[in-house]
Design an enzyme around this catalytic site. Structure first.
Site, PDB file in Angstrom:
ATOM      1  N   ASP A 309       0.434  -1.251   0.012  1.00  0.00           N
ATOM      2  CA  ASP A 309      -0.117  -0.286  -0.403  1.00  0.00           C
ATOM      3  C   ASP A 309       1.022   1.226  -0.332  1.00  0.00           C
ATOM      4  OD1 ASP A 309      -2.101  -2.022  -0.098  1.00  0.00           O
ATOM      5  OD2 ASP A 309      -3.098  -0.707   2.031  1.00  0.00           O
ATOM      6  N   HIS A 364      -5.290   9.714  -0.037  1.00  0.00           N
ATOM      7  CA  HIS A 364      -5.947   8.731   1.243  1.00  0.00           C
ATOM      8  C   HIS A 364      -6.164   9.083   2.704  1.00  0.00           C
ATOM      9  CE1 HIS A 364      -3.714   6.263   4.052  1.00  0.00           C
ATOM     10  NE2 HIS A 364      -3.402   4.955   3.440  1.00  0.00           N
ATOM     11  N   HIS A 456       3.551  -2.936   3.344  1.00  0.00           N
ATOM     12  CA  HIS A 456       3.399  -0.978   2.570  1.00  0.00           C
ATOM     13  C   HIS A 456       5.024  -0.892   2.165  1.00  0.00           C
ATOM     14  CE1 HIS A 456       0.233  -0.607   5.547  1.00  0.00           C
ATOM     15  NE2 HIS A 456       0.036   0.320   5.393  1.00  0.00           N
TER      16      HIS A 456
HETATM   17 NI    NI Z   1      -2.755   3.031   3.838  1.00  0.00          NI
END
Ligand code: NI
Length: 492
Positions: A309, A364, A456
């Site tokens: 992500d 986001h 991430h």
């Molecule tokens: Ni995120």
């Protein structure tokens, strides 16, 4: 597992309610052994015994009716002092009490809102009119009138009797809570009772919870993590996915104020499912959390999906792509629109190397805090940035922070054709309070067939740990697929 240890398993509350049964001998035998918490008032000196109530938690003692006081109304009085009388009945959050009432599972004692319930046997011969209830405690008083004439009684429904009927909620600070029951008129069967139940609704001190999936009650303030122990049906923990819902309505969880707030970790050895939120949940008074279990799709082949992500990141994402390429692993990237605009060449490399692109919105933001128009702009902004960079549609959406609700899920599907993708395994790679070893260990021990792993590609340590993680998963026999391929394998 780190998360569970942080929760402090030993703090989980077990006792969760205080029950006063009129007849404490547990026998339907006509012998009334009155509870010390129960007295008659007025000039009533005795009541007649009748059959027990079958409400949950009742142990089978006789119920009573009437009293036939002559100069003043019959009264039944129940007294409970939360700070000196410990809970004596175990309920788990979400346990059905009957009459559309559900236990909170919160532990009694201390200040807070207490729900008060009464039960009696199913009956259709109460002849004293409405039963009046008055709940008193220091600083608060509640009254309610209830037609106890159950089956056949006007408007009551056949379920009256043998269930817990909510009399009211009271704000408790200190001292005793008394419940006084009086009929409208003295008659031979002026009113009935088998027991009264008290349960704390807003627990001000305890943010832990134990029990099967069900509503969880917290005090006001922030909640980051809590746990659910599967003591009675361990199989649940193995065969379900879990999500956490936040609602202002304890009864009706189908309304759109539901909020999916976090995803789980599972510690099968300790029979504990731990939940946490990537951003603290702000709990208001009379807000509830509920753990929801949904059956895992039966994927028997050892496929899993790695997801990354918040990128693309100019330094870390290319390194990650090298690591994936060396192992011939394809993954799914949930990209952020602002990053895609800056690094379109990295996005194109992802696509060229067979990875899947998912939508992680433009900026986001927590989408549950935005208007519908703003949500659409956020999702469309990311989609359009990917199209601009690579002429490629995005396959699915992962809402930032996992913050989503039913309305948003429907919006994603209807407006964009996106399934909402969350995750099964969250190693908290972004959280430096979690050690490197714990990140690796969480992924290698928790990942199961058909699951989605969250990481991430914007953190140096995530990338640094990825060779060990991927090699570990490969040695466990897993094959890697994209999220869309995983959904197909699951028959979606
Ligand atoms: Ni995120």
């Amino acid at each position: 597992m780190a998360v569970c240890m942080a929760l402090g398993v030993g703090n989980f509350a077990l006792h969760a309610a205080y029950l006063i049964e009129v007849d404490t001998d547990g026998l339907d035998d006509g012998n009334l052994l009155y509870s010390p918490d129960f007295t008659f008032g007025g000039d009533t000196t005795a009541a007649s015994q009748s059959s027990p109530s079958g409400a949950i938690g009742m142990t089978g003692g006789d119920s009573i009716y009437g009293g036939n006081g002559s100069s003043s109304l019959d009264t039944y009085v129940y007294t409970y002092t939360p700070d000196s009388q410990a809970d004596n009945l175990i309920f788990f959050g979400g346990e059905a009490l009957g009459d559309s009432n559900y236990a909170t599972g919160a532990t009694g004692g201390g200040a807070g809102t207490y729900a008060v319930y009464a039960t009696w046997p199913a009956t259709d011969n109460v002849s004293g009119g409405l039963a009046h209830y008055r709940i008193d405690t220091a600083g608060d008083s509640v009254t309610n009138s209830i037609d106890q004439n159950g089956p056949g009684g006007q408007g009551d429904g056949v379920y009256f009797g043998n269930v817990w009927v909510k009399i009211g909620e009271i704000e408790y600070t200190s001292g005793p809570i008394t419940v006084m029951q009086t009929p409208t008129a003295n008659t031979f069967i002026s009113m009935r009772s088998a027991g009264v139940l008290f349960e704390l609704m807003s627990d001000q001190s305890n943010q832990d919870y134990t029990g099967p999936p069900g509503p969880v009650i917290f005090g006001q303030g922030e909640v980051r993590s809590f746990g659910v122990a599967f003591e009675r049906n361990r199989a649940d923990a193995r065969t379900n996915h879990f999500s956490v819902l936040q609602s202002t309505n304890l009864i009706d969880w189908s309304t759109t104020d539901l909020k999916l707030v976090s995803i789980t970790d599972l510690d099968v050895e300790n029979e504990l499912v731990a939940f946490r939120s990537m951003t603290p949940l702000t709990m208001l008074d009379h807000q509830y959390l509920k753990v929801q279990a949904t059956p895992k799709m039966p994927v028997t082949v050892p496929y899993i999906a790695m997801t990354f992500d918040d990128g693309p990141h100019p330094i870390y994402t290319p390194i990650l792509l090298n690591i994936l390429e060396e192992r011939n692993i394809r993954a799914t990237f949930f990209v952020v629109g602002t990053q895609v605009l800056q690094y379109p060449q990295i996005l194109r490399r992802m696509i060229n190397e067979g990875h899947e692109i998912g939508n992680h919105t433009f900026n986001h933001y927590d989408l549950t805090t935005l208007s519908t128009e703003e949500v659409i702009a956020e999702v469309a902004g990311c989609r359009d940035s990917v199209v601009a960079a690579a002429t490629l549609p995005t396959a699915s959406i992962r809402p930032p922070y996992g913050a989503v609700n039913h309305a948003l899920r429907n919006l994603f599907l209807d407006e964009f054709g996106y399934p909402t993708i969350l995750w099964d395994v969250d190693p908290r790679d972004w959280d430096m309070a979690v050690s490197d070893a714990e990140v690796v260990d969480t992924i290698l021990t928790e990942s199961d067939h058909g699951e989605i792993i969250l990481t991430h590609d914007i953190h140096a340590r995530t990338i640094a740990l990825m060779p060990e993680i991927l090699d570990g998963l490969l040695s466990e026999g897993f094959s890697f697929v994209t999220v869309s391929e995983l959904l197909e394998l699951q028959g979606n």
